[in-house]
Design an enzyme around this catalytic site. Structure first.
Site, mmCIF file in Angstrom:
data_model
loop_
_atom_site.group_PDB
_atom_site.id
_atom_site.type_symbol
_atom_site.label_atom_id
_atom_site.label_comp_id
_atom_site.label_asym_id
_atom_site.label_seq_id
_atom_site.Cartn_x
_atom_site.Cartn_y
_atom_site.Cartn_z
ATOM 1 N N SER A 155 -5.820 18.527 -36.914
ATOM 2 C CA SER A 155 -4.796 19.516 -37.265
ATOM 3 C C SER A 155 -3.606 19.303 -36.351
ATOM 4 O O SER A 155 -3.629 18.481 -35.441
ATOM 5 C CB SER A 155 -5.338 20.940 -37.084
ATOM 6 O OG SER A 155 -5.521 21.233 -35.711
ATOM 7 N N LYS A 197 -8.845 25.080 -30.877
ATOM 8 C CA LYS A 197 -8.282 24.862 -32.214
ATOM 9 C C LYS A 197 -8.882 23.596 -32.827
ATOM 10 O O LYS A 197 -9.363 22.714 -32.124
ATOM 11 C CB LYS A 197 -6.759 24.718 -32.153
ATOM 12 C CG LYS A 197 -6.055 25.836 -31.393
ATOM 13 C CD LYS A 197 -6.361 27.214 -31.954
ATOM 14 C CE LYS A 197 -5.728 28.302 -31.104
ATOM 15 N NZ LYS A 197 -6.221 29.639 -31.438
ATOM 16 N N ASP A 198 -8.801 23.535 -34.158
ATOM 17 C CA ASP A 198 -9.332 22.384 -34.871
ATOM 18 C C ASP A 198 -8.740 21.093 -34.334
ATOM 19 O O ASP A 198 -7.553 21.016 -34.013
ATOM 20 C CB ASP A 198 -8.994 22.486 -36.365
ATOM 21 C CG ASP A 198 -9.759 23.597 -37.048
ATOM 22 O OD1 ASP A 198 -10.644 24.174 -36.406
ATOM 23 O OD2 ASP A 198 -9.464 23.888 -38.216
ATOM 24 N N LYS A 199 -9.565 20.050 -34.291
ATOM 25 C CA LYS A 199 -9.069 18.753 -33.840
ATOM 26 C C LYS A 199 -8.166 18.126 -34.886
ATOM 27 O O LYS A 199 -7.028 17.753 -34.590
ATOM 28 C CB LYS A 199 -10.239 17.817 -33.528
ATOM 29 C CG LYS A 199 -9.766 16.409 -33.146
ATOM 30 C CD LYS A 199 -10.918 15.486 -32.813
ATOM 31 C CE LYS A 199 -10.393 14.103 -32.453
ATOM 32 N NZ LYS A 199 -11.468 13.163 -32.104
ATOM 33 N N PHE A 201 -2.802 20.489 -41.982
ATOM 34 C CA PHE A 201 -3.551 21.640 -41.466
ATOM 35 C C PHE A 201 -2.880 22.069 -40.169
ATOM 36 O O PHE A 201 -3.114 21.508 -39.111
ATOM 37 C CB PHE A 201 -5.009 21.245 -41.223
ATOM 38 C CG PHE A 201 -5.973 22.406 -41.186
ATOM 39 C CD1 PHE A 201 -6.518 22.910 -42.354
ATOM 40 C CD2 PHE A 201 -6.339 22.985 -39.982
ATOM 41 C CE1 PHE A 201 -7.412 23.974 -42.332
ATOM 42 C CE2 PHE A 201 -7.235 24.049 -39.943
ATOM 43 C CZ PHE A 201 -7.772 24.541 -41.124
#
Length: 711
Positions: A255, A251-253, A58
């Site tokens: 990833s 932002k997404d962790k 991701f």
């Protein structure tokens, strides 16, 4: 039209919705249906695929306001043409400061003036002793504290000030120290471990070269860390406070992500030097700018998502589904990240706040919950059993921002639960309210899709205006954030997306009329729904009832508050609008075949830097900072990535939209290999990539579900 797949019907409140009052504070992990996510756009069958089996599956790259995809391309600090020497007391040993001390005595009193005189005497005389900062008397008068800060800026520029907490909840203290916070000539300071908990902040210093912008902008690359955690580590190493940083969105962790960050008055070489010490984090692409970044200052994000362990009836099913996603898009739901990663969803806390149940809200934040790490659970249990605030704070991990803020306030003001909630950083405490808005929006979107489909607008729908609207039809698209400059976010919420921000801010909304239907100006793609607030209008059809009925079940009013605390009332939030349907841009996909599940299937920015450095080494060129890039990559990963990517590019060329050519990763024993689907697409700042993946797979995107798919 729709793929219902035996979901609970949204039109049935008794089955399709759940009431917050019926939910225990120690509920199970969230399912998508709990937050109104029911429907799909296409009728195509789904297939099996594992989301985020590895965090390298991701990849997120921010897209700036000019449409440029943000990449980390260099770890080196640029040469700065002019370096201005700091003017310190040590350079002026015979300077007399009687006049300055006299002015300060008139401003701050004898006690503070005497402390300042002692500090100045020590810095002038030297002697090789450690120079301690001084802390002035507590003050609850902000204007007076500002005058003190300005005094040092104007008259004693070699000293800098910052503000720390006072002895009680209403007061603050000003701390004064020699500029720099490190050794200067004969003078030195204590090591950080010997200071108090609050780091120094260089914001008060005017000693900055005029040729440089006051903000250093850099690209932050991080692996399996959320934005605040990464910046917290960098700030600690620099000795500056978190408020010195600015960024456009978190932002997404789980990833690998790259985004822009600004920091106030810092040199690029200081940050670049951290690369050798940082693990899972790298910084680079430095430049000085005049303004810091604020939340929402981004166009969107570029995603590269790899689904592993793909199993379908045939490759034709995968191809049809991928092409449909690119063509039709997906329902623009708020994803599960919006509602937190724990067993106590943020929208439940939001509902409790909107009802004015302050103690219950505090308990929901502090109480034990299922699914957390054992160490955190033990701390929560300890507090619940003993009520020992001091002991709990000593054990509480620092990333639990809300919990720590509440306990520190309750320590100062026992029983004042409202004040404790207000002590939580603003963006985080408002996130609870925004989550409840999102809960209502998701249910309304499901009802709209199930009842009216995806292709057409219907009477009473809301759309963004395509032409000049009359004043009566206007509904401003206000930001959900009352204060967009705040960068305080929660670390204990696993993924807080910039989906908190509306897509468009300067547009008007109108209600679809019979004339609009006859003209055919609008399509289903134009439909928007409101996030409740005081400045929005609702659809003039039965979709409005979803908002009203759900809020009523939760004893919450959308037009009037049951309590007098404005910030915890929907009637005091302006609200926003959100498109019901979203299509990914620059959409590409490719089917891959792999055998080794540990081999990365997409290149990251650090992979490209390492690959470039390897090429330089082969050519005999200087390595520069290449070593720092190699250190971040897992053992053996660099050679694998380089070899695989080189081979893949030779065989298959670049990705193309709709490509069904199969790339082979580790071609031995093909019959034992697995399939993966790699997708690349761009979404606006309000879009959730997980919801696009959900439309493709026709399965839940919950972490718990995808863990069951892992081998």
């Amino acid at each position: 039209m729709l793929q219902h797949r035996k979901v609970k019907p949204c039109c049935s409140f008794s089955k399709g919705y759940y009431s917050h009052s019926a939910i225990s504070s120690r509920m199970k992990s969230l399912d998508e249906s709990d937050v109104g996510i029911f429907c799909y756009i296409s009728q195509l069958p789904g297939f099996r695929g594992i989301l985020k089996q590895r965090y390298s599956d991701f990849i997120v790259n921010e897209v700036d306001l000019e449409g440029n995809v943000v990449h980390l391309t260099s770890l080196e600090a640029p040469a700065e043409l002019v370096e201005e020497k700091e003017v310190l007391v040590a350079d002026q040993p015979n300077k007399n400061y009687d006049a300055e001390i006299g002015s300060f005595r008139a401003l701050a009193g004898d006690f503070n003036a005497d402390m300042l005189k002692a500090l100045l005497d020590q810095t002038v005389s030297g002697g090789g002793v450690e120079i301690e900062p001084i802390v002035l008397s507590p003050s609850s008068d902000k204007s007076h504290r500002t005058a003190v800060h300005n005094f040092f800026k104007e008259k004693l520029k070699f000293l800098v000030t910052d503000t720390i907490d006072g002895p009680d909840a209403t007061s603050k203290c000003i701390r004064v120290r020699l500029n720099g916070g490190k050794s200067h000539g004969r003078h030195s300071f204590k090591k950080r471990k010997d200071r108090d908990d609050k780091p120094y902040d260089g914001r008060g210093s005017d000693n900055w070269p005029e040729h440089l912008g006051k903000y250093l902008r850099f690209h932050l690359y991080k692996e399996n860390k959320d934005t605040q955690e990464a910046l917290g580590l960098i700030g600690k190493m620099l000795g500056i406070q978190p408020r010195s940083f600015g960024f456009a969105g978190t932002k997404d962790k789980r990833s690998i992500s790259t985004q822009r960050v600004t920091v106030f008055k810092q040199r690029a070489n200081r940050l670049a030097a951290l690369n050798e010490r940082l693990i899972g984090i790298k910084v680079g692409d430095f430049c000085h700018v005049n303004d810091g970044l604020l939340l929402g200052q981004l166009h969107g994000n570029r995603f590269t998502v790899t689904l592993r362990g793909v199993v379908a009836e045939s490759e034709a099913v995968i191809e049809a589904s991928a092409n449909a996603l690119g063509k039709l898009g997906f329902i623009n739901y708020f994803g599960l990240q919006r509602f937190g990663s724990g067993s106590v969803p943020t929208h439940l806390i939001g509902a409790t706040l909107l009802r004015g149940e302050w103690k219950n809200a505090v308990d929901m934040i502090l109480d034990p919950r299922e699914g957390e790490k054992e160490a955190v659970g033990k701390v929560r249990e300890y507090y619940k059993d003993t009520g020992d605030i001091e002991g709990t704070l000593r054990q509480l991990p620092r990333h639990l921002v809300a919990e720590r803020a509440i306990l520190q306030c309750l320590k100062r003001s026992p029983g004042n639960y409202l004040q404790a909630l207000k002590s939580i950083p603003r963006t985080l405490r408002m996130m609870y309210i925004h989550s409840y808005q999102s809960y209502l929006w998701n249910h309304a979107a499901s009802m709209r899709v199930q009842k009216y489909g995806i292709d057409h607008v219907v009477l009473g729908d809301l759309v963004y205006c395509k032409e000049h609207c009359c004043e009566a039809e206007r509904g401003a698209n206000y930001s959900e954030f009352e204060d967009g400059s705040s960068n305080d976010t929660s670390n204990h919420i696993d993924e807080i997306s910039e989906a908190d921000l509306p897509e468009e801010k300067d547009v008007t909304v109108k209600v679809i009329t019979e004339e609009d239907l006859s003209a055919g100006t609008y399509t289903g793609d134009d439909v928007v729904l409101p996030l409740p607030g005081s400045k929005v209008i609702y659809p003039m059809n039965d979709i409005e009832e979803v908002y009203c009925d759900l809020a009523k079940k939760d004893a919450i009013g959308l037009t009037q508050s049951v309590h007098g605390v404005k910030e915890f009332s929907i009637t005091n939030i302006t609200g926003a609008y959100r498109r019901v349907f979203l299509k990914p841009k620059e959409f590409e996909w490719k089917l891959l075949t792999y055998k080794d599940g540990n081999i990365p299937l997409a290149e990251t920015d650090m992979d490209l830097i390492a690959k470039s450095q390897k090429l330089k080494n082969v050519r005999g060129e200087d390595c520069g900072n290449g070593k720092a890039g190699e250190q971040l990559i897992d053992n053996g990963r660099q050679s694998c990535v380089s070899a695989i990517m080189d081979s893949a590019e030779d065989e298959a060329g670049s990705d193309r939209a709709g490509s069904h050519q199969t790339e082979v990763y580790d071609s031995a024993d093909i019959e034992e290999s697995q399939k993966a689907l790699r997708l690349s697409f761009t979404l606006p700042a309000s879009g959730y990539a997980t919801m696009a993946i959900r439309e493709l797979l026709k399965t839940s995107t919950s972490v718990a579900f995808h863990k069951t798919l892992n081998p």
